[in-house]
Structures are given as C-alpha cells and as structure tokens.
Design a protein around this motif. Structure first.
Motif, PDB file in Angstrom:
ATOM      1  N   HIS B  25       0.807  -1.222   0.000  1.00  0.00           N
ATOM      2  CA  HIS B  25       0.000   0.000   0.000  1.00  0.00           C
ATOM      3  C   HIS B  25       0.842   1.275   0.000  1.00  0.00           C
ATOM      4  O   HIS B  25       0.464   2.260   0.627  1.00  0.00           O
ATOM      5  CB  HIS B  25      -0.966   0.010   1.196  1.00  0.00           C
ATOM      6  N   LEU B  26       1.992   1.236  -0.662  1.00  0.00           N
ATOM      7  CA  LEU B  26       2.749   2.479  -0.826  1.00  0.00           C
ATOM      8  C   LEU B  26       2.076   3.284  -1.920  1.00  0.00           C
ATOM      9  O   LEU B  26       1.593   2.729  -2.905  1.00  0.00           O
ATOM     10  CB  LEU B  26       4.192   2.172  -1.242  1.00  0.00           C
ATOM     11  N   LYS B  27       2.039   4.576  -1.747  1.00  0.00           N
ATOM     12  CA  LYS B  27       1.408   5.431  -2.739  1.00  0.00           C
ATOM     13  C   LYS B  27       2.473   6.335  -3.335  1.00  0.00           C
ATOM     14  O   LYS B  27       3.167   7.046  -2.608  1.00  0.00           O
ATOM     15  CB  LYS B  27       0.320   6.266  -2.061  1.00  0.00           C
ATOM     16  N   ARG B  28       2.613   6.292  -4.635  1.00  0.00           N
ATOM     17  CA  ARG B  28       3.669   7.072  -5.267  1.00  0.00           C
ATOM     18  C   ARG B  28       3.383   8.559  -5.108  1.00  0.00           C
ATOM     19  O   ARG B  28       2.245   9.001  -5.267  1.00  0.00           O
ATOM     20  CB  ARG B  28       3.767   6.736  -6.754  1.00  0.00           C
ATOM     21  N   VAL B  29       4.438   9.315  -4.798  1.00  0.00           N
ATOM     22  CA  VAL B  29       4.298  10.763  -4.699  1.00  0.00           C
ATOM     23  C   VAL B  29       4.373  11.341  -6.109  1.00  0.00           C
ATOM     24  O   VAL B  29       5.340  11.117  -6.830  1.00  0.00           O
ATOM     25  CB  VAL B  29       5.393  11.344  -3.788  1.00  0.00           C
ATOM     26  N   PHE B  38       8.916  12.871  -1.577  1.00  0.00           N
ATOM     27  CA  PHE B  38       9.390  11.851  -2.503  1.00  0.00           C
ATOM     28  C   PHE B  38      10.443  10.971  -1.833  1.00  0.00           C
ATOM     29  O   PHE B  38      10.465   9.755  -2.036  1.00  0.00           O
ATOM     30  CB  PHE B  38       9.969  12.503  -3.765  1.00  0.00           C
ATOM     31  N   GLU B  39      11.281  11.582  -1.023  1.00  0.00           N
ATOM     32  CA  GLU B  39      12.269  10.799  -0.282  1.00  0.00           C
ATOM     33  C   GLU B  39      11.555   9.807   0.643  1.00  0.00           C
ATOM     34  O   GLU B  39      11.945   8.651   0.762  1.00  0.00           O
ATOM     35  CB  GLU B  39      13.171  11.724   0.536  1.00  0.00           C
ATOM     36  N   GLY B  40      10.464  10.307   1.260  1.00  0.00           N
ATOM     37  CA  GLY B  40       9.690   9.433   2.133  1.00  0.00           C
ATOM     38  C   GLY B  40       9.098   8.259   1.373  1.00  0.00           C
ATOM     39  O   GLY B  40       9.130   7.122   1.845  1.00  0.00           O
ATOM     40  N   TYR B  41       8.594   8.534   0.169  1.00  0.00           N
ATOM     41  CA  TYR B  41       8.023   7.468  -0.661  1.00  0.00           C
ATOM     42  C   TYR B  41       9.085   6.438  -1.022  1.00  0.00           C
ATOM     43  O   TYR B  41       8.839   5.228  -1.054  1.00  0.00           O
ATOM     44  CB  TYR B  41       7.393   8.075  -1.914  1.00  0.00           C
ATOM     45  N   LEU B  42      10.304   6.932  -1.286  1.00  0.00           N
ATOM     46  CA  LEU B  42      11.361   6.008  -1.699  1.00  0.00           C
ATOM     47  C   LEU B  42      11.926   5.203  -0.533  1.00  0.00           C
ATOM     48  O   LEU B  42      12.190   4.011  -0.674  1.00  0.00           O
ATOM     49  CB  LEU B  42      12.508   6.787  -2.364  1.00  0.00           C
ATOM     50  N   HIS B  52       1.340  -6.076  10.242  1.00  0.00           N
ATOM     51  CA  HIS B  52       2.050  -5.489   9.110  1.00  0.00           C
ATOM     52  C   HIS B  52       1.415  -5.979   7.808  1.00  0.00           C
ATOM     53  O   HIS B  52       0.965  -7.124   7.730  1.00  0.00           O
ATOM     54  CB  HIS B  52       3.525  -5.900   9.176  1.00  0.00           C
ATOM     55  N   PHE B  53       1.399  -5.094   6.805  1.00  0.00           N
ATOM     56  CA  PHE B  53       0.871  -5.463   5.486  1.00  0.00           C
ATOM     57  C   PHE B  53       2.042  -5.546   4.512  1.00  0.00           C
ATOM     58  O   PHE B  53       2.855  -4.617   4.442  1.00  0.00           O
ATOM     59  CB  PHE B  53      -0.166  -4.432   5.020  1.00  0.00           C
ATOM     60  N   GLU B  54       2.106  -6.632   3.783  1.00  0.00           N
ATOM     61  CA  GLU B  54       3.274  -6.875   2.934  1.00  0.00           C
ATOM     62  C   GLU B  54       2.872  -7.296   1.547  1.00  0.00           C
ATOM     63  O   GLU B  54       1.800  -7.845   1.324  1.00  0.00           O
ATOM     64  CB  GLU B  54       4.132  -8.005   3.539  1.00  0.00           C
ATOM     65  N   ARG B  55       3.815  -7.070   0.605  1.00  0.00           N
ATOM     66  CA  ARG B  55       3.652  -7.568  -0.762  1.00  0.00           C
ATOM     67  C   ARG B  55       4.426  -8.875  -0.873  1.00  0.00           C
ATOM     68  O   ARG B  55       5.533  -9.004  -0.358  1.00  0.00           O
ATOM     69  CB  ARG B  55       4.215  -6.566  -1.769  1.00  0.00           C
ATOM     70  N   TRP B  56       3.838  -9.830  -1.545  1.00  0.00           N
ATOM     71  CA  TRP B  56       4.524 -11.097  -1.810  1.00  0.00           C
ATOM     72  C   TRP B  56       4.239 -11.481  -3.252  1.00  0.00           C
ATOM     73  O   TRP B  56       3.203 -11.125  -3.813  1.00  0.00           O
ATOM     74  CB  TRP B  56       4.016 -12.218  -0.886  1.00  0.00           C
TER      75      TRP B  56
END
Lengths: 172, 111
Positions: B25-29, B38-42, B52-56
């Motif tokens: 659930h990261l949201k691109r800046v 943007f640094e935070g997004y990266l 915790h929510f993760e991508r697999w």
C-alpha cells in the motif's frame, strides 16, 4: 538392495505452446481450437495425447505430440484473431521427466514443499524442485515433471538423487 | 515457516515458493509532491513489531503479486488479498481485530 523409488525417463519430442489471454473472454475459443476442456484453476485436462494445463489466471500450457505442433499453433492463431493474446512455441525451452514407480511421491517430497500423494488426479502444481521451478502433475503410475531446459541437467540430477534405491521416507 | 494462500490460484504456498516484496500500500508521490515527500516514498518504511501489510509474489507458482496481512512478531497470518486493492479489505480488518481487539486501522478508506 531395493529398487530406485521411481524410474526416471526424460521425455523428448513433445510440443508445447504457451497461451496467454484473458481466459474469461477467450476460454471458449481456446477450448474449441485445442479440442480440450478448459482446465479449472490448478488443474490439467487431457484426452490421452493432448493436455491443457492451467499455469496462472491468464496462462495455459498446451502439451501435445511434436508432430501436431504446427497445426495446433495455426488453429490457435486463427481462433484468437482479434484477441489480446500470446501463442508461443516453447517446446525447446522445457525439459520433461516422467517419474514412474510406487514411491515416486517420496522422491518428489524431498525436492518440493508439497504433499504430492494428496495431489488430485487432475491436479497440476507449479512449485520448485530443489532450486529450480517445475510444474508437476499425475500420469499413469507416477508423475510428470516439467522444468526449464536451461536447468534440465540439474533437474535430472536432483530427481535421480532423490530416487536413489533404499531412500523411501516411510519408517523401515 | 510462513505459509500464505495465494489469492489468485488458491495454492497454499510455503515461504520458499514466494518472493518478498516489502511494505504494501505504498502510494507514489506525484509531480506535485516536494523532495521530502518523494524521499519518504522512496525510503521511509514501516517496521512494526505487530500487524504489518506486505507484498509477496507467488514466484514459483502463478507468478502473481498479492498482499498479505500478518504479525511480524508472532508470525500469525490474518489473510491474503489481491494486489488490486487500495487498502486492506474489511474482512482482513475484522480478522485482525478478532485476535487484536485494540488494533485500529491507520488509514481511512475515503482517502
């Protein structure tokens, strides 16, 4: 000493066509062109000589005798005209092994994190065999394993090693 | 050992059949964001001891990306869901709150 857990033979001369398409839309056309029923998720349908395996929600693998390859590819190309689809001949990209024997499931259990004794009769499981990707389904008296040809020698080695005589998993 | 059910093919895949993909659930800046956002997004990532929510990715299977909710401390898995989901689904939230009654989502679905 006992026999090997399974007789392992490398199968040559099979034709394979990778199919990618929206199966909800193009499924009927594929079923008609291949002459096989569309497999449900994680299963494989067969009519004896041809098989159609479910690889992912948008991918199927057609396995057929090498001599019928060109004709089948043409039929599929025709059936999927206008669809956003991929029909690729991947026959030379795969290594195929047949494991036949009473303890074939034991040999596979050493390589993959799957209980193959519990695999349904029409089940197809994509998993790893030791460190390489494989798809495995049932054949008469055992299992068929397909992997990438580039790692085919490795697959042959680990399969033969897992099937060494006297290494059944049940308590002796 | 972690066992996750792939929501696309329904296979109960073991950890070695999967490839981890970090936080979900990261949201691109977008272009209107400043350098700090943007640094935070990266680089800024959650590292909770708990839910915790993760991508697999079902790498040795159907090859699809999916999302999983689990506890990083106890390894309890609350559920898996498809990657085309902007926020954890209500079923996942309910499942988490069943065993963690005090846990509250830190997002609002209206966003």
């Amino acid at each position: 000493m006992a026999d090997a857990l399974a007789t392992i033979t490398r199968v040559e001369g099979l034709g394979m066509i990778a199919l990618r398409a929206d199966l909800a839309r193009a499924g009927d056309a594929i079923a008609e062109a291949t002459g096989l029923a569309l497999p449900a998720a994680t299963s494989i349908t067969t009519d004896g000589s041809r098989s159609l395996g479910w690889m992912s929600p948008d991918e199927l693998l057609l396995i057929l005798p090498g001599a019928e390859l060109a004709e089948a590819q043409q039929a599929l190309n025709q059936a999927l005209t206008g669809e956003h689809a991929l029909i690729a001949d991947v026959s030379d990209a795969r290594a195929v092994f047949d494991l036949v024997g009473a303890h074939a499931a034991d040999a596979l259990a050493k390589l993959a994190p799957v209980d193959f004794a519990a695999l349904p009769a029409d089940g197809l499981r994509r998993t790893r065999a030791a460190q390489t990707a494989a798809a495995i389904w049932r054949i008469d008296g055992g299992y068929r394993v397909i992997g990438f040809r580039s790692t085919g020698d490795y697959l042959a080695t680990v399969l033969n090693n897992a099937a060494l005589a006297g290494t059944t998993l049940a308590a002796r | 050992m972690l066992i996750l059910t792939c929501p696309y093919c329904g296979v109960k895949a073991e950890e070695t059949e999967l490839a981890p993909g970090g936080e979900a659930h990261l949201k691109r800046v977008g272009p209107e964001g400043d350098d700090q956002q943007f640094e935070g997004y990266l680089f800024a990532r959650k590292n909770p001891k708990g839910v915790h929510f993760e991508r697999w990715r079902h790498a040795y299977g159907c090859g699809k990306w999916f999302l999983a909710a689990r506890d990083t401390n106890t390894l309890q898995v609350f559920g898996t869901y498809k990657a085309q989901t902007p926020y954890p689904t209500d079923e996942i939230v309910a499942e988490i709150q069943k065993s963690r009654p005090d846990w509250k989502p830190d997002w609002s679905a209206a966003e």
